[in-house]
Design a protein around this motif. Structure first.
Motif, PDB file in Angstrom:
ATOM      1  N   UNK A   1      25.000  51.949 110.085  1.00 11.27           N
ATOM      2  CA  UNK A   1      25.154  51.705 111.528  1.00 11.27           C
ATOM      3  C   UNK A   1      25.432  50.227 111.807  1.00 11.27           C
ATOM      4  N   UNK A   2      24.924  49.360 110.918  1.00 13.73           N
ATOM      5  CA  UNK A   2      25.160  47.909 111.074  1.00 13.73           C
ATOM      6  C   UNK A   2      26.488  47.493 110.440  1.00 13.73           C
ATOM      7  N   UNK A   3      27.223  48.486 109.952  1.00 15.62           N
ATOM      8  CA  UNK A   3      28.554  48.218 109.398  1.00 15.62           C
ATOM      9  C   UNK A   3      28.545  47.786 107.943  1.00 15.62           C
ATOM     10  N   UNK A   4      27.420  48.048 107.236  1.00 15.98           N
ATOM     11  CA  UNK A   4      27.331  47.628 105.830  1.00 15.98           C
ATOM     12  C   UNK A   4      27.777  48.751 104.895  1.00 15.98           C
ATOM     13  N   UNK A   5      28.291  48.387 103.729  1.00 15.77           N
ATOM     14  CA  UNK A   5      28.763  49.377 102.762  1.00 15.77           C
ATOM     15  C   UNK A   5      27.605  50.092 102.082  1.00 15.77           C
ATOM     16  N   UNK A   6      27.894  51.288 101.540  1.00 15.47           N
ATOM     17  CA  UNK A   6      26.902  52.079 100.804  1.00 15.47           C
ATOM     18  C   UNK A   6      26.694  51.497  99.407  1.00 15.47           C
ATOM     19  N   UNK A   7      25.493  51.470  98.839  1.00 12.37           N
ATOM     20  CA  UNK A   7      24.217  51.722  99.500  1.00 12.37           C
ATOM     21  C   UNK A   7      23.711  50.450 100.151  1.00 12.37           C
ATOM     22  N   UNK A   8      23.496  50.510 101.463  1.00 15.63           N
ATOM     23  CA  UNK A   8      23.249  49.286 102.231  1.00 15.63           C
ATOM     24  C   UNK A   8      21.832  48.756 102.191  1.00 15.63           C
ATOM     25  N   UNK A   9      20.882  49.504 101.594  1.00 15.76           N
ATOM     26  CA  UNK A   9      19.478  49.061 101.592  1.00 15.76           C
ATOM     27  C   UNK A   9      19.286  47.611 101.181  1.00 15.76           C
ATOM     28  N   UNK A  10      19.752  47.233  99.974  1.00 19.49           N
ATOM     29  CA  UNK A  10      19.533  45.846  99.544  1.00 19.49           C
ATOM     30  C   UNK A  10      20.282  44.829 100.404  1.00 19.49           C
ATOM     31  N   UNK A  11      21.442  45.221 100.957  1.00 19.04           N
ATOM     32  CA  UNK A  11      22.215  44.284 101.799  1.00 19.04           C
ATOM     33  C   UNK A  11      21.503  44.082 103.135  1.00 19.04           C
ATOM     34  N   UNK A  12      20.965  45.193 103.679  1.00 18.58           N
ATOM     35  CA  UNK A  12      20.190  45.088 104.923  1.00 18.58           C
ATOM     36  C   UNK A  12      18.992  44.163 104.702  1.00 18.58           C
ATOM     37  N   UNK A  13      18.326  44.324 103.549  1.00 14.17           N
ATOM     38  CA  UNK A  13      17.152  43.493 103.236  1.00 14.17           C
ATOM     39  C   UNK A  13      17.545  42.006 103.204  1.00 14.17           C
ATOM     40  N   UNK A  14      18.717  41.720 102.629  1.00 14.93           N
ATOM     41  CA  UNK A  14      19.203  40.340 102.539  1.00 14.93           C
ATOM     42  C   UNK A  14      19.479  39.797 103.948  1.00 14.93           C
ATOM     43  N   UNK A  15      20.112  40.645 104.768  1.00 22.72           N
ATOM     44  CA  UNK A  15      20.461  40.278 106.143  1.00 22.72           C
ATOM     45  C   UNK A  15      19.201  39.972 106.962  1.00 22.72           C
ATOM     46  N   UNK A  16      18.139  40.761 106.702  1.00 24.04           N
ATOM     47  CA  UNK A  16      16.884  40.611 107.449  1.00 24.04           C
ATOM     48  C   UNK A  16      16.272  39.217 107.245  1.00 24.04           C
ATOM     49  N   UNK A  17      16.611  38.573 106.116  1.00 20.42           N
ATOM     50  CA  UNK A  17      16.067  37.227 105.843  1.00 20.42           C
ATOM     51  C   UNK A  17      16.492  36.230 106.920  1.00 20.42           C
ATOM     52  N   UNK A  18      17.657  36.490 107.573  1.00 22.00           N
ATOM     53  CA  UNK A  18      18.145  35.586 108.629  1.00 22.00           C
ATOM     54  C   UNK A  18      17.663  36.028 110.015  1.00 22.00           C
ATOM     55  N   UNK A  19      16.901  37.122 110.078  1.00 25.40           N
ATOM     56  CA  UNK A  19      16.499  37.693 111.369  1.00 25.40           C
ATOM     57  C   UNK A  19      15.398  36.909 112.068  1.00 25.40           C
ATOM     58  N   UNK A  20      15.369  37.034 113.419  1.00 24.57           N
ATOM     59  CA  UNK A  20      14.351  36.362 114.220  1.00 24.57           C
ATOM     60  C   UNK A  20      13.171  37.316 114.411  1.00 24.57           C
ATOM     61  N   UNK A  21      11.982  36.927 113.916  1.00 23.51           N
ATOM     62  CA  UNK A  21      10.828  37.804 114.111  1.00 23.51           C
ATOM     63  C   UNK A  21      10.533  37.994 115.600  1.00 23.51           C
ATOM     64  N   UNK A  22      10.216  39.215 115.990  1.00 27.35           N
ATOM     65  CA  UNK A  22       9.758  39.495 117.355  1.00 27.35           C
ATOM     66  C   UNK A  22      10.842  39.782 118.386  1.00 27.35           C
ATOM     67  N   UNK A  23      12.133  39.551 118.065  1.00 32.85           N
ATOM     68  CA  UNK A  23      13.155  39.820 119.089  1.00 32.85           C
ATOM     69  C   UNK A  23      13.247  41.315 119.400  1.00 32.85           C
ATOM     70  N   UNK A  24      13.168  42.145 118.378  1.00 34.28           N
ATOM     71  CA  UNK A  24      13.139  43.597 118.599  1.00 34.28           C
ATOM     72  C   UNK A  24      11.881  44.167 117.961  1.00 34.28           C
ATOM     73  N   UNK A  25      11.419  45.281 118.533  1.00 28.78           N
ATOM     74  CA  UNK A  25      10.225  45.923 117.955  1.00 28.78           C
ATOM     75  C   UNK A  25      10.488  47.425 117.877  1.00 28.78           C
ATOM     76  N   UNK A  26      10.430  47.973 116.680  1.00 30.41           N
ATOM     77  CA  UNK A  26      10.646  49.404 116.490  1.00 30.41           C
ATOM     78  C   UNK A  26       9.318  50.097 116.201  1.00 30.41           C
ATOM     79  N   UNK A  27       9.251  51.421 116.432  1.00 31.87           N
ATOM     80  CA  UNK A  27       7.977  52.140 116.220  1.00 31.87           C
ATOM     81  C   UNK A  27       7.533  52.196 114.756  1.00 31.87           C
ATOM     82  N   UNK A  28       6.243  52.454 114.544  1.00 30.38           N
ATOM     83  CA  UNK A  28       5.677  52.693 113.195  1.00 30.38           C
ATOM     84  C   UNK A  28       5.343  54.185 113.175  1.00 30.38           C
ATOM     85  N   UNK A  29       6.312  55.043 112.823  1.00 32.33           N
ATOM     86  CA  UNK A  29       6.133  56.488 113.015  1.00 32.33           C
ATOM     87  C   UNK A  29       4.951  57.076 112.245  1.00 32.33           C
ATOM     88  N   UNK A  30       4.235  57.972 112.919  1.00 26.92           N
ATOM     89  CA  UNK A  30       3.123  58.755 112.351  1.00 26.92           C
ATOM     90  C   UNK A  30       1.951  57.908 111.858  1.00 26.92           C
TER      91      UNK A  30
END
Ligand code: KG4
Ligand code: ZN
Length: 331
Positions: free
Chosen positions: A172-201
């Motif tokens: 959904x973020x436009x990353x190639x398969x398998x995007x898990x490790x790339x998403x993790x790398x991208x998250x390193x540049x992320x701003x903590x607290x700007x978005x908050x998602x649920x902790x399901x169950x």
């Protein structure tokens, strides 16, 4: 005792030779990522065909690397399930045939048992009993492990696996398969607290997981926000934080429920550095420790299959000529 391990359950051809005294003597891994990249996911038929091309040459290379001939082996272990049926059948057929031709026992191995035992290949080996969190592209499971073959499933995902949620959100973020490790790398540049998602169950008791709603929450945010690199990194950060918090809450609950302090994490997602860091904090607070395999043994590989096969062979398991691949084999 020396065992050849063959892993072909999904999109990696993994071959290794494990020696009971010396450890891993040879390790070969071929990833099909490039084969499937254009399709945004694994195409089962292409996976099977590529395993057919690669398995025997990699076995030859592994024997050469270890300086061994088939006569030096004591068994052939192969992943018999769960996984893609065509891909599994390649490893099963080759493993069984080689074992028959070389007059060795053939040992069918459960793919998730392979992941679960992978930390045993490291110097700091966890003692039984422990809790194992298995997080891969196909599974999210919490298991109480009392010994080899003594597994009690405590909880699992009722929908998407953790790795699958990483990969779908990455897409959904436009990353190639398998995007898990790339998403993790991208998250390193992320701003903590700007978005908050649920902790399901996590608000109700129990040790099951659900990650599909989290992916939907990310999808809604992606639709509503701009598509700048910073916003994408912030979404990646919030998504990863939610998955890891959820996994950590359930791991702590499982440890407390069973009165245990040792936690093992394995499977592709266990390569995630933030997950490792957070679980180190959780276990330390409980007076325990977290154990995980080196990165190349987190994702699919032949070493874990050779190791699990050795344990199974020592406990007397080997297959007759009719053993089939079992794509839905429960642990
Ligand atoms: O265990 P594995 O190689 O294959 C299966 O048995 O499924 O796991 C692959 C999964 C993929 O979903 C991949 O995106 C995920 O593990 N993965 C990661 C990381 N490295 C691999 N997810 C999050 N962070 C990582 N660093
Ligand atoms: Zn796997």
């Amino acid at each position: 005792m020396r065992i050849l391990g063959i892993e072909t359950s999904c999109d990696e051809t993994g071959i290794a030779i494990f020696d009971e005294e010396k450890g891993i003597l040879a390790h070969r891994l071929y990833s099909q990522i490039a084969v499937h990249a254009d399709y945004g996911g694994v195409v089962p038929e292409l996976a099977s065909r590529d395993h057919v091309r690669k398995t025997i040459p990699l076995i030859e290379e592994a024997l050469k690397e270890a300086g061994l001939t088939p006569q030096d082996l004591d068994g052939v272990a192969y992943t018999a399930g769960p996984g893609l049926v065509g891909a599994l059948l390649v490893g099963c057929s080759i493993g069984r045939s080689l074992a028959y031709g070389w007059d060795l026992p053939a040992v069918p191995v459960h793919h998730m048992e392979g992941h679960l035992l992978a930390p045993m290949l490291e110097d700091d080996v966890p003692e039984f009993p422990f809790i194992a969190l298995l997080v891969s592209g196909g599974h999210t499971m919490l298991v109480r492990v009392d010994g080899i073959g003594e597994y009690e499933l405590l909880g699992e995902s009722v929908d998407d696996a953790a790795g699958e949620a990483f990969d779908k959100t990455a897409k959904l973020l436009g990353l190639d398969y398998p995007g898990g490790p790339v998403l993790a790398k991208m998250a390193e540049q992320g701003t903590p607290g700007r978005f908050k998602f649920p902790r399901p169950m996590t608000n109700k008791p129990g040790l099951d997981f659900s990650f599909s709603g989290l992916k939907t929450a990310a999808a809604t945010t992606i639709r509503q926000e701009d598509d700048s690199a910073q916003t994408k990194a912030d979404i990646a950060y919030a998504f990863q934080e939610a998955v890891i918090d959820t996994l950590a809450i359930k791991c702590k609950r499982a440890l407390q429920q069973c009165g245990l302090k040792r936690l093992v994490i394995a499977g592709g997602v266990s390569a995630n550095t933030s997950l490792r860091e957070q679980l180190a904090v959780v276990t330390k607070k409980l007076g325990g420790q977290v154990y995980y395999p080196r990165p190349e043994y987190c994702t699919d590989n032949g070493a874990m299959i050779a190791y699990a096969g050795m344990q199974r062979l020592k406990s007397g398991v080997s297959s007759d000529l009719t053993f089939k691949a079992n794509p839905r084999w429960p642990l």
